[in-house]
Design a protein around this motif. Structure first.
Motif, mmCIF file in Angstrom:
data_model
loop_
_atom_site.group_PDB
_atom_site.id
_atom_site.type_symbol
_atom_site.label_atom_id
_atom_site.label_comp_id
_atom_site.label_asym_id
_atom_site.label_seq_id
_atom_site.Cartn_x
_atom_site.Cartn_y
_atom_site.Cartn_z
ATOM 1 N N PRO A 1 9.254 -31.406 -17.935
ATOM 2 C CA PRO A 1 10.654 -31.464 -18.389
ATOM 3 C C PRO A 1 10.826 -32.748 -19.517
ATOM 4 O O PRO A 1 11.817 -32.690 -19.960
ATOM 5 C CB PRO A 1 11.279 -31.731 -16.798
ATOM 6 N N TYR B 1 9.889 -25.732 -24.171
ATOM 7 C CA TYR B 1 11.201 -25.881 -24.792
ATOM 8 C C TYR B 1 12.382 -25.362 -24.281
ATOM 9 O O TYR B 1 12.054 -24.608 -23.058
ATOM 10 C CB TYR B 1 10.747 -25.238 -26.180
ATOM 11 N N ASP B 2 13.416 -25.772 -24.573
ATOM 12 C CA ASP B 2 14.808 -25.276 -24.198
ATOM 13 C C ASP B 2 15.512 -24.141 -25.056
ATOM 14 O O ASP B 2 16.256 -24.593 -25.930
ATOM 15 C CB ASP B 2 15.555 -26.089 -23.892
ATOM 16 N N ARG C 1 11.027 -31.169 -23.132
ATOM 17 C CA ARG C 1 11.747 -30.124 -23.283
ATOM 18 C C ARG C 1 12.716 -30.569 -24.505
ATOM 19 O O ARG C 1 13.195 -31.592 -24.545
ATOM 20 C CB ARG C 1 12.577 -29.515 -22.041
ATOM 21 N N ARG C 2 12.797 -29.514 -25.294
ATOM 22 C CA ARG C 2 13.764 -29.841 -26.671
ATOM 23 C C ARG C 2 14.519 -28.772 -26.808
ATOM 24 O O ARG C 2 13.666 -27.453 -26.990
ATOM 25 C CB ARG C 2 12.988 -30.271 -27.772
ATOM 26 N N LYS C 3 15.869 -28.583 -27.343
ATOM 27 C CA LYS C 3 16.513 -27.384 -27.463
ATOM 28 C C LYS C 3 15.931 -26.771 -28.752
ATOM 29 O O LYS C 3 15.635 -27.354 -29.841
ATOM 30 C CB LYS C 3 17.766 -27.905 -27.805
ATOM 31 N N GLU D 1 17.373 -21.156 -27.053
ATOM 32 C CA GLU D 1 18.589 -20.470 -27.014
ATOM 33 C C GLU D 1 18.720 -19.375 -28.144
ATOM 34 O O GLU D 1 18.561 -19.634 -29.331
ATOM 35 C CB GLU D 1 19.840 -21.270 -27.133
ATOM 36 N N HIS E 1 11.936 -15.852 -26.966
ATOM 37 C CA HIS E 1 12.393 -16.899 -25.978
ATOM 38 C C HIS E 1 11.616 -17.388 -24.817
ATOM 39 O O HIS E 1 11.536 -18.517 -24.571
ATOM 40 C CB HIS E 1 13.956 -16.295 -25.306
ATOM 41 N N ARG F 1 10.044 -20.759 -23.889
ATOM 42 C CA ARG F 1 10.371 -21.551 -22.835
ATOM 43 C C ARG F 1 9.285 -21.872 -21.837
ATOM 44 O O ARG F 1 9.039 -23.066 -21.124
ATOM 45 C CB ARG F 1 11.096 -20.572 -21.674
#
Length: 961
Positions: free
Chosen positions: A851, A883-884, A854-856, A886, A875, A879
């Motif tokens: 965690p 990564y995060d 994690r980067r957007k 969207e 996606h 994940r």
């Protein structure tokens, strides 16, 4: 012509585009107009009077009874008269022009927690003017009733060109109106006299007042409920008559609408049934529980969802293969109470042994998916092909809910008598079912069967004191049978109403009264000549090119705007021109090829209509009928090239592989040359490349050269126990962005694979995009032996560029010869986008991302991937890599390979980018990670918002360093 009238378009292309709607009819108009103001409509009416030329108003053209087709002037109010003039949150009203799309209004009203209630299946493109004309109702009519209940005022142009406002009137105001020495005054005087003289007769013959959706004929029964004809009735308001009048009495120029508060919570119950009768009995029970909607979907539509790319994912709630389902929604402000109500109804249905499977859905996103499946029903029927074609001659009947079970049984007896099958779906909550018997209009005996059945069904509706039309209007289809339902004594009254309002008979003649025979002007008839032409593609799924061009039913899903989501149809979203919609192009295909046959390949009007098609393939999934306009365009352009030759620009973009090796050997010089104004001018003059575009630069070392040197410096062992994988590096990645290929190679090797990189860089995608289909077939033939060898060894075939690798899974299946099909099918099954394969690898590794790392990441998906496989693999792979991610709600980027580089397309390309993509990217932080699998998408982003985007392979490779 009067100076205030809008321009009339009389060219063949425009007239063809407006010859059809979503009905079974096709009638070539004399002209088409696109008024911008009320004054222009007044001028157009004056011109029509002078020329004695019929005038038909039209919005999105989604009507199912032929009411927006006509032989005079078609007036499209949607293109220009689409302004929301005012929303009053305190008064809970809105004033709009007739071309405002229902969902557009509700997106703006939502900021005040308000909405316009009527909710048809077409709300992402249907317009308020059309909803008024048809008195549209939709899925939630048991809660919101009809459009009529929500229209407070109508500003209209009358048949003499005068203007009038129709709204609730006090007795004094009504008297004043009747004293006017104008057509408006005459209308009030003669209408009130008609109602006074025939009130009892009208109320006795019209459909039962318990039926919410009763649109047969003119709404005289509604006027009889008002003052002064009913003492305690509501104020007299002629706007209620105009709702459902199908543009035959006046032309709406604006309307004041009632808005209602939105309920914050909803719960859906979906009971499954083994028979339609059981579903109808369950409906009677369901309406006792005060639902917001009860919708029927039968097995024919449910089975059609299995073959629809977009709807397959919306089948999550189905348990087996029921004969039918009800979608029952409860609205309110407390989800727990709504769920309790749903559970109570579920138990009731189980106790009555009506349904054994009763899933309850509370998640809002999943509820939306259920309704998406329901709303796709009409188009899905057309996706069944010619064998499932169901004309809409009796599909709109409504009876009391309590009568539904017996009515369905009686309807089935008619079907059995004529040896016909039927689709059952739609608005069970209010006693209206869309009943669509399968009829082949190309056969004379089937047309006679349709006419006979239509008469018998009208008699059945009369028996139950029902409505022949509950929502979709009488139009041309049902108007000949109004007399059977309302009785012969009502027809003179309906004709008198038409004459009072429109004595010259200019407005949409032949609809509701004085109709033509229902079998006249049919789109398909015994005289129809299906296309019989030589094609390059095999059209295996559709069974023939003829079937492919007949898929579109005119439902107009392709006319939705960008705000409604999705990708189809990006050029229409930008131009809002019918010729740029999938429907418009499909109509031209059918009309021209059925008429001119092989000569249609030389059609200039079809060539023009296809010019702005980006071949994004969104229609292949988002169109309920799965019209594949990208493939149809490629087929047409091949035929066009045979007759007219291939331009230098088309050859340049389609056959870059012949030029890139030379330019790649001297990248610095090539890049310097492309930046020179004189060279840009030359490229513009010779190839049509827009001088405003920044051409992609060549890398200092192509990937294949780097790989060769790497192998020479460090030869791999002859054999290995590592699983093999084939990595296809497309020509643009190889020469422009080799770092992406290196990242993909690194990821695959780091995850334990032996990577095989073929020497070729193309699979035919650029050739297909330019309609050079025979050249693409040559590419297929050349590379098929090696690809087959990989597939025979069980090796995954992975591609970096989505459009290239997906060509193996899409076009190759129709481009290959019959003796190649099994090999191509095997290759297709073993072909993956890089993201798909990476997801499988990461999922199998059971790695747990930290965690802390994690980067957007913001994802813009490639159009072909969105259409054929979706964005989920991208996606999920990101994940799993830590990564995060969207997924951005963005449509087409507007570049589409070479499309955006061409000068004639540059402005539209950038306009498409501004629809959703550019606005979504501009607010992101400067250091935001933007992940974009598509080569042309990344370059459009750089040109449009000056942001750098990366390929998923770069992020995934970085995650395992």
């Amino acid at each position: 012509m009067i100076s205030t009238a809008p321009k009339l378009f009389t060219d063949e292309q425009t007239r063809r585009l407006y010859a059809t709607d979503a009905s079974s009819y096709e009638e070539l108009p004399e002209a088409v107009a696109f008024p911008k103001t009320t004054a222009e409509i007044v001028g157009l009416v004056a011109y029509a009077r002078e020329q004695d030329c019929p005038l038909t108003a039209r919005g999105a053209g989604t009507s199912l009874a032929g009411q927006t087709t006509g032989g005079g002037i078609i007036m499209d109010i949607g293109r220009n008269m689409n302004q929301i003039m005012d929303i009053d949150p305190q008064g809970q009203t809105a004033r709009v022009r007739p071309g405002v799309i229902r969902d557009t209004l509700n997106r703006q009203a939502a900021q005040y927690n308000l909405l316009f209630g009527p909710d048809t299946a077409t709300t992402n493109r249907c317009m308020i003017g059309g909803m008024i004309g048809n008195n549209s109702c939709g899925l939630f009519s048991i809660k919101h009733r009809t459009t009529r209940e929500h229209v407070l005022e109508i500003e209209a142009v009358l048949s003499d060109g005068s203007k009038a406002v129709f709204k609730p009137l006090t007795p004094t105001e009504l008297t004043a109106k009747m004293e006017l020495d104008t057509l408006e005054g005459k209308i009030y005087r003669e209408m009130t006299t008609l109602l006074e003289n025939h009130r009892e007769q009208i109320l006795e013959n019209y459909p039962h007042p318990q039926i919410i959706r009763r649109n047969t004929g003119y709404a005289l029964d509604r006027l009889c409920e008002m003052q002064p004809f009913t003492d305690d009735g509501r104020p007299f308001n002629m706007a209620e008559l105009l709702c459902g009048s199908e543009g035959t009495l006046a032309i709406t120029t604006s309307a004041k609408l009632n808005l209602v508060p939105q309920d914050p919570e909803k719960v859906v119950l979906v009971p499954h049934f083994s028979s339609i009768r059981a579903a109808m009995e369950a409906t009677v029970e369901a309406v006792k529980m005060d639902p917001a909607a009860v919708e029927l979907v039968d097995d024919i539509i449910l089975n059609a969802t299995k073959g629809n790319i977009e709807q397959q994912k919306n089948r999550f709630f189905l348990d087996g293969d029921p004969k039918g389902i009800l979608i029952i929604q409860f609205d309110g402000d407390n989800r727990s109470r709504l769920k309790t109500k749903a559970e109570e109804l579920a138990r009731r249905l189980q106790d009555l042994k009506l349904s054994a499977s009763t899933p309850i859905i509370t998640d809002p996103d999943k509820i939306d998916r259920v309704w998406h499946l329901r709303k796709a029903g009409l188009g899905l029927l057309m996706g069944l092909g010619a064998k499932g074609r169901t004309p809409t001659f009796c599909e709109d009947t409504a009876v009391r809910v309590v009568d539904l079970p017996n009515y369905v049984d009686d309807f089935q007896k008619i079907l059995d008598r004529h040896n016909s099958n039927c689709v059952f779906y739609a608005h069970a909550s209010v006693g209206e079912l869309h009943l669509r018997p399968v009829i082949n209009l190309k056969k004379e005996q089937e047309i006679e069967k349709m006419k006979t059945m239509a008469g018998e069904i009208a008699d059945l509706v009369r028996h139950y004191r029902g409505s022949l039309s509950g929502e979709h209007g009488d139009g041309r289809t049902r108007a000949p049978y109004i007399e059977k339902v309302l009785g012969p004594e009502m027809m003179p009254l309906l004709k008198q109403v038409k004459h009072i309002w429109d004595p010259q008979g200019l407005f949409n003649p032949g609809k509701i009264v004085n109709p033509k025979p229902m079998e006249q002007d049919l789109r398909y008839s015994p005289s129809y000549r299906p296309p019989s032409v030589n094609t390059q593609f095999k059209w295996r799924k559709e069974e023939s090119f003829s079937d492919a061009v007949e898929l579109c039913n005119g439902a107009g899903v392709c006319r939705k705007l960008a705000d409604s989501g999705g990708t189809m149809c990006p050029s229409y979203m930008a131009t809002q021109n019918e010729k740029d919609s999938t429907r418009g192009r499909a109509n031209l295909f059918r009309q021209l090829f059925s008429g001119r046959q092989q000569e249609a390949f030389q059609s200039g009007e079809l060539r023009d209509a296809l010019d702005l098609c980006l071949s994004c393939k969104a229609c292949k999934s988002e169109c309920p009928a799965n019209v594949d306009m990208a493939r149809m365009k490629a087929e047409f352009m091949h035929g066009w090239h045979q007759a007219n030759g291939i331009s230098l620009g088309e050859r340049f973009f389609a056959q870059a592989a012949n030029l890139y090796p030379l330019a790649g050997q001297m990248p610095r010089f090539s890049n310097w040359m492309m930046r020179q104004p004189a060279v840009k001018e030359l490229l513009y003059q010779l190839l049509g490349i827009d001088k405003r575009r920044r051409l992609p630069e060549f890398a200092r070392e192509p990937f294949d050269q780097w790989l060769k040197e790497r192998k020479e410096a460090s030869p791999s062992p002859a054999s290995t126990d590592k699983p093999g994988v084939v990595l296809l590096v497309d020509i643009f990645t190889n020469y422009h962005e080799p770092d992406i290929a290196k990242a993909a190679l690194h990821f695959l090797e780091a995850t334990g694979h032996q990577v095989i990189v073929p020497a070729f860089h193309e699979l035919g995608r650029p050739q297909l995009s330019k309609g050079m289909v025979s050249h693409a077939k040559e590419v297929l033939d050349e590379h098929l032996p090696l690809l087959s060898a990989y597939a025979d060894r069980g090796l995954p075939i992975v591609g970096i560029e989505p459009s290239e690798i997906l060509t193996l899974r899409d076009e190759y299946l129709d481009l290959c010869d019959d003796n190649q099909l099994k090999s191509v099918q095997k290759i297709a099954k073993q072909s993956f986008t890089f993201e798909e394969f990476a997801q499988k690898v990461l999922a199998a590794s059971n790695a747990v991302p930290s965690p802390d790392t994690r980067r957007k990441v913001y994802i813009h998906g490639h159009c072909h991937a969105k259409a054929l496989i979706g964005n989920e693999a991208t996606h999920e792979a990101l994940r799993l890599a830590g990564y995060d991610p969207e997924i951005l709600e963005t449509g087409c980027c507007g570049m589409a390979g070479s499309f955006g580089y061409e000068e004639r397309h540059y402005d539209v390309s950038m306009d498409i980018g501004e629809l959703t993509l550019f606005p979504a990217l501009r607010p992101l932080p400067d250091d935001a990670l933007i992940c974009v699998p598509g080569f042309s998408c990344r370059h459009q982003i750089e040109d449009g918002v000056h942001r750098q985007a990366v390929h998923p392979a770069q992020l995934l490779a970085a995650s395992i360093q």
